[in-house]
Structure formats: structure tokens, C-alpha cells
Write an enzyme that holds these catalytic residues in place. Structure first.
Site, mmCIF file in Angstrom:
data_model
loop_
_atom_site.group_PDB
_atom_site.id
_atom_site.type_symbol
_atom_site.label_atom_id
_atom_site.label_comp_id
_atom_site.label_asym_id
_atom_site.label_seq_id
_atom_site.Cartn_x
_atom_site.Cartn_y
_atom_site.Cartn_z
ATOM 1 N N SER A 166 5.439 -4.216 2.609
ATOM 2 C CA SER A 166 5.702 -5.559 2.094
ATOM 3 C C SER A 166 5.423 -6.594 3.187
ATOM 4 O O SER A 166 4.991 -7.712 2.907
ATOM 5 C CB SER A 166 7.149 -5.671 1.608
ATOM 6 N N LYS A 188 12.269 -2.303 9.929
ATOM 7 C CA LYS A 188 11.164 -2.375 10.893
ATOM 8 C C LYS A 188 11.478 -3.185 12.146
ATOM 9 O O LYS A 188 10.683 -3.234 13.065
ATOM 10 C CB LYS A 188 9.916 -2.919 10.203
ATOM 11 N N GLY A 210 8.842 1.090 3.053
ATOM 12 C CA GLY A 210 7.677 1.754 3.644
ATOM 13 C C GLY A 210 6.405 1.514 2.860
ATOM 14 O O GLY A 210 5.456 2.286 2.957
ATOM 15 N N ARG A 259 0.835 -1.210 0.000
ATOM 16 C CA ARG A 259 0.000 0.000 0.000
ATOM 17 C C ARG A 259 0.865 1.254 0.000
ATOM 18 O O ARG A 259 2.033 1.233 0.369
ATOM 19 C CB ARG A 259 -0.920 0.029 1.223
ATOM 20 N N GLU A 296 -1.269 9.756 8.624
ATOM 21 C CA GLU A 296 -0.085 8.988 9.029
ATOM 22 C C GLU A 296 0.032 8.988 10.544
ATOM 23 O O GLU A 296 -0.112 10.034 11.188
ATOM 24 C CB GLU A 296 1.146 9.627 8.384
ATOM 25 N N HIS A 297 0.306 7.810 11.074
ATOM 26 C CA HIS A 297 0.414 7.619 12.526
ATOM 27 C C HIS A 297 -0.892 8.003 13.242
ATOM 28 O O HIS A 297 -0.867 8.551 14.335
ATOM 29 C CB HIS A 297 1.604 8.405 13.104
ATOM 30 N N ASP A 354 -2.478 -1.092 7.235
ATOM 31 C CA ASP A 354 -1.830 -1.814 6.145
ATOM 32 C C ASP A 354 -2.611 -3.074 5.779
ATOM 33 O O ASP A 354 -2.808 -3.399 4.607
ATOM 34 C CB ASP A 354 -0.399 -2.206 6.538
HETATM 35 C C1 GLA Z 1 3.253 1.550 9.662
HETATM 36 C C2 GLA Z 1 2.214 0.747 10.440
HETATM 37 C C3 GLA Z 1 0.813 1.304 10.191
HETATM 38 C C4 GLA Z 1 0.763 2.813 10.432
HETATM 39 C C5 GLA Z 1 1.910 3.522 9.713
HETATM 40 C C6 GLA Z 1 1.994 4.979 10.055
HETATM 41 O O1 GLA Z 1 3.079 1.375 8.303
HETATM 42 O O2 GLA Z 1 2.268 -0.596 10.049
HETATM 43 O O3 GLA Z 1 -0.118 0.617 11.007
HETATM 44 O O4 GLA Z 1 0.785 3.090 11.794
HETATM 45 O O5 GLA Z 1 3.153 2.926 10.001
HETATM 46 O O6 GLA Z 1 0.868 5.657 9.621
#
Ligand code: GLA
Length: 469
Positions: free
Chosen positions: A151, A239, A148, A47, A53-54, A195
Site C-alpha cells: 500500500s 514497516k 504486505g 502488488r 522474495e528478498h 513494488d
Molecule cells: C518489500 C520491499 C520490496 C522487496 C520485498 C521482499 O516489499 O518493499 O522491495 O524487497 O519486501 O521481496
């Protein structure tokens, strides 16, 4: 025939075309099975998040698209009670593990932990069942790793769906998304559900406005003149290391902000900022931020002592609730304070931007969408402190090339940016990124694999590969 018609003619679920099917067959050929064995192929996309975001782990909305890059997991049932796992990419070694009620993880950072997470999630979801079939699985992915673009969620979603197919289990897509989101905690990231939800529920040519608690989605048609350019900073968003620690720290900071606000406003049971927003729908973001500023210092000591005393609870119980126990415990670097005010200001203002963005995108107002994306990046860089100099540089190059808006996408701390522009400007934006960023960072290397126009694709599905011609 347009693509969608071709797929219907072949009777394939959306997202599968001749190319994806050929990929699946190549992967399937690596599985040693008898001629009449049933072989399933689960396909799940990565995606790119347009905005929001966050916010997901605070239970607040997001606006991502599923992309036209996917992970395919091929699975054939076996009676060994084991999962036998191979990856088409030789960088990821083969693995084999037993299906037990509680599957112990490999060492931190092992790719197969995402597979274990997904299978553990299915075992937990169907906990009454005891007779599990094992599976031989082969994985292949076109989602760029560590960029980011999720995957890892594409892998967990595809694995869970393939494993359920082998065991003849069905689950509603919304429930599957919630199950896989929960299951990813297994790897130690205390993430939200964006995600997994978009990977499962994504729709070709649409963005998804996703809300949480309860999980629900609204598909928003992407305007025909919109182009999305994704560019990888090549700064690895690892990650499982420092990025995970920083991410989990943000989760704790946001939850503390929510609890302090809940306490100040005499609301019971507030755990995340979304609880507050739902309890006080008419209270605006600036007002909540002011209330927070008056209720507590902007920064709190990372040992949680000060926070516990503001909340009037025992430090040990706050610790247990926020940091959890065992292998998924969050360890906070105690040399820096926890930023409460700035994090809340980002999440609450971002929530307003996402809600506005959904309407603006639906109405086809790309200029305003771009403005919201720019404001999101500024807030992520300033208040949420998850951008980097390289991400900022990429964003600048995209804007200079004519992007209407550009921002980091995903968790940040490296990874990719997403830029929005009119289709007629896409080439100019890419050129500006190549010249201003890749030529500086990676002189001489061809930038083609690192940036492209991405299209919104269909969500995950599984098919019986043995039944396709
Ligand atoms: C990562 C996490 C998501 C989300 C984003 C930030 O991709 O897996 O759940 O929190 O960071 O928006």
C-alpha cells in the site's frame, strides 16, 4: 462488452473503469477549487509477489503481479508553494507542508512521509527546475494497509505521478519506477525496486518478470485456470518499526555476503549478489554458496570488525558504505550475529526458482509453479528467517485446502500469504483457510475482508479528471 472494451469506449487508460472513476470523482469533490481548475487523478495498484522474495535489493529478479486494488491520489495545482494533503480514511490525519529543495520528514511512522518521499523524489529527479506548483491532494485507497501488499508504494507512485501532472512533467515509466524506488529510501527502508516497478508497469491478466540493473520487464500471461488467493495473517507488518530494522538487517547481510564472495573470487566492485551473478553467469548457486562457506564464517559479528578484516578494508569505511548516514542510517542490533551464509543461500537459490518460475508460468504448468512457491516459502522460513508461526499456519491451511503452492508474500514478518490453485479449487482453499486459521485466530469475526481471490490488474496511470464527463 468485456471490461477492457468498456474502458476503451470511455477512452480511459487501462485500470480505470466506471467504479474507479466514481471513486476518483468522490475524492475529487473534496478538493476546493474553482470551476475551471484542472484536477488530475493518479491511480496506482498494490502488488502481490508470486515468487522472488528478498531478491530485488540484491539486483536479482522477481515475479509479482499488480493487483486490482489501488490507491488514487487526486491533485489540483495551487500557487501557495505548499502541499495540502487529506486522506479519505479518517485514521490518517490531514497534513500541510512547504515544497522546499530538501523536505524534512515528519516523525517516523507518519503516513504523510510517503507523500513527502514521492515529492522529494520528483524534486531530485528534476533538480534543474525551481518553479514548483503546490498542490491540494486527496488520497483514497482500497489496498489493504499493513498487509504486505505494498500500500505504501501504491501511495508513493500515485503521489509522484499526480505531482508531476500538476507540474506538467513527463517521465518514461521505467524511469518513473526507478525514481520512486529511490525516493522511498527517504522513509528509511533500504528496499529494492519491485513494488514501484510492478505498480507502474503491471498489466491486466499478466505477471511481470522484473530484472534490475538496468530495470527491465517481461509480461507473462497468467494461465486462465490459475487462481491467486491472498490471505492476511492479521499480524501487522509494521514497516516503520521492528520490521524495518529486520528488513534493513537482511539488506546488510546480503551485501556483506556479496562483498565477501567478490573478494574471494578476486572480482572488483561487487556490492550486491546481482553483481556476482552477472559477472559469473555460468557459476551455479550451490557452487557460490560453497565458495562463501570456505571464505568466511557463516555468521559475523554485527560491529562489522570481523567483516572489515576479511575484506581487508577499514571498519569505518565499510560502516559508512553499508549503513549510510543521517536519518536513513541503519542501526544493527549488536546482540546477534549477522547471518551471511544462510541469507546468501536463500537469495541465490530463490533466483534460480524465479527464473524457472517465469518459464513454467508461461507454459501454464501450475503444478510446477506451486512446487517452486512451496520451496520459496521453506527457504524464506529457514534460511531467510522472515516467516512467522502465523504465516506458516496460513500456508499450511492453503495447501491442505488444495493449493498447488503457497508462500508468504512481500517482506514477511507478518502480512499476507499468496496461494496458487486451479480456479475450481479456489473456494475449497478459502474454506480451509477460514476454518483452519481465521476461526482459530479470530473466533466469531467474519473473515471476508481478510482473504479473497485477487486478479492481476493494470499498472498506474493518470488522467485529467476535469476532462472526463
Ligand atoms: C518489500 C520491499 C520490496 C522487496 C520485498 C521482499 O516489499 O518493499 O522491495 O524487497 O519486501 O521481496
Amino acid at each position: 462488452m468485456v471490461q477492457a472494451e468498456k474502458e476503451t469506449a470511455m477512452n480511459l487508460p487501462d485500470g480505470w473503469d466506471a467504479e474507479e472513476l466514481a471513486r476518483a470523482k468522490l475524492l475529487g469533490a473534496k478538493i476546493p477549487t474553482s470551476a475551471n481548475a484542472q484536477i488530475f487523478a493518479a491511480r496506482a495498484p498494490g502488488r502481490v509477489n508470486l515468487i522472488g522474495e528478498h531478491t530485488d535489493y540484491s539486483g536479482l529478479p522477481v515475479l509479482p503481479v499488480a493487483i486490482d486494488r489501488s490507491t488514487i491520489v487526486i491533485a489540483a495545482g495551487n500557487d501557495t508553494g505548499e502541499v495540502e494533503l487529506a486522506n479519505a480514511d479518517p485514521a490518517w490525519p490531514a497534513r500541510r507542508f512547504e515544497i522546499e529543495r530538501h523536505i524534512a520528514p515528519y516523525e517516523t511512522g507518519d503516513w504523510a512521509n510517503y507523500v513527502k518521499a514521492a515529492i522529494q523524489g520528483v524534486l531530485d529527479q528534476f533538480s534543474a527546475r525551481s518553479n514548483w506548483r503546490g498542490a491540494s491532494m486527496v488520497v483514497g485507497s482500497t489496498v489493504p494497509p499493513a498487509a504486505g501488499l505494498s500500500s505504501s508504494s501504491a501511495l508513493t507512485v500515485a503521489t509522484a505521478m499526480a505531482f508531476m501532472a500538476v507540474n506538467q512533467l513527463k517521465l518514461d515509466p521505467l524511469e518513473t519506477a526507478a525514481m520512486v524506488a529511490r525516493s522511498e529510501r527517504y522513509v528509511g527502508t533500504h528496499g529494492g525496486g519491485m513494488d514501484q516497478a510492478v505498480s507502474i508497469l503491471g498489466r491486466r491478466d499478466h505477471a511481470l518478470f522484473i530484472e534490475f540493473d538496468p530495470l527491465r520487464v517481461r509480461a507473462i500471461k497468467m494461465p486462465a485456470n490459475a487462481a491467486l488467493i491472498v490471505a492476511d495473517s492479521r499480524q501487522i507488518a509494521d514497516k516503520s518499526g521492528t520490521v524495518r530494522a529486520e528488513y534493513n538487517r537482511r539488506v546488510v547481510e546480503c551485501s556483506l555476503a556479496a562483498r565477501i564472495l567478490g573478494h574471494a573470487l578476486k572480482l572488483d566492485g561487487v556490492r550486491i549478489l546481482g553483481d556476482l551473478v552477472r559477472a559469473l553467469p555460468h557459476r551455479n548457486a550451490a557452487d557460490l554458496v560453497e565458495t562463501l562457506a570456505a571464505a568466511a564464517p557463516a555468521r559475523l559479528n554485527a560491529n562489522l570488525k570481523e567483516a572489515a578484516s576479511i575484506l581487508g578494508v577499514a571498519q569505518s569505511s565499510l560502516d559508512a558504505e553499508l549503513l549510510s548516514e543521517g536519518s536513513t542510517r541503519i542501526v544493527l542490533d549488536s546482540s546477534r550475529p549477522l547471518e551471511i551464509l544462510k541469507r546468501a543461500r536463500h537469495v541465490l537459490s530463490e533466483t534460480n526458482r524465479v527464473i524457472r518460475a517465469a518459464d513454467v508460468l508461461e507454459a501454464g504448468h501450475l503444478d510446477e509453479m506451486g512446487t517452486l512457491m512451496n520451496a520459496s516459502h521453506q527457504s524464506l522460513a529457514g534460511d531467510f528467517e522472515c516467516s512467522t508461526a502465523r504465516l506458516d499456519a496460513l500456508v499450511e491451511c492453503a495447501r491442505r485446502g488444495g493449493a498447488l503452492g503457497a508462500r508468504l508474500t512481500g517482506a514477511g514478518f507478518g502480512g499476507s500469504i499468496v496461494a496458487l490453485c486451479d480456479v475450481t479449487r479456489a473456494e475449497a482453499v478459502i474454506e480451509s483457510i477460514d476454518r483452519g486459521y481465521y476461526a482459530q485466530q479470530h473466533p466469531g469475526a467474519p473473515p471476508e475482508p481478510w482473504r479473497a481471490v485477487f486478479h492481476s490488474g493494470a499498472g498506474a496511470s493518470v488522467l485529467d479528471l476535469s476532462a472526463t464527463a
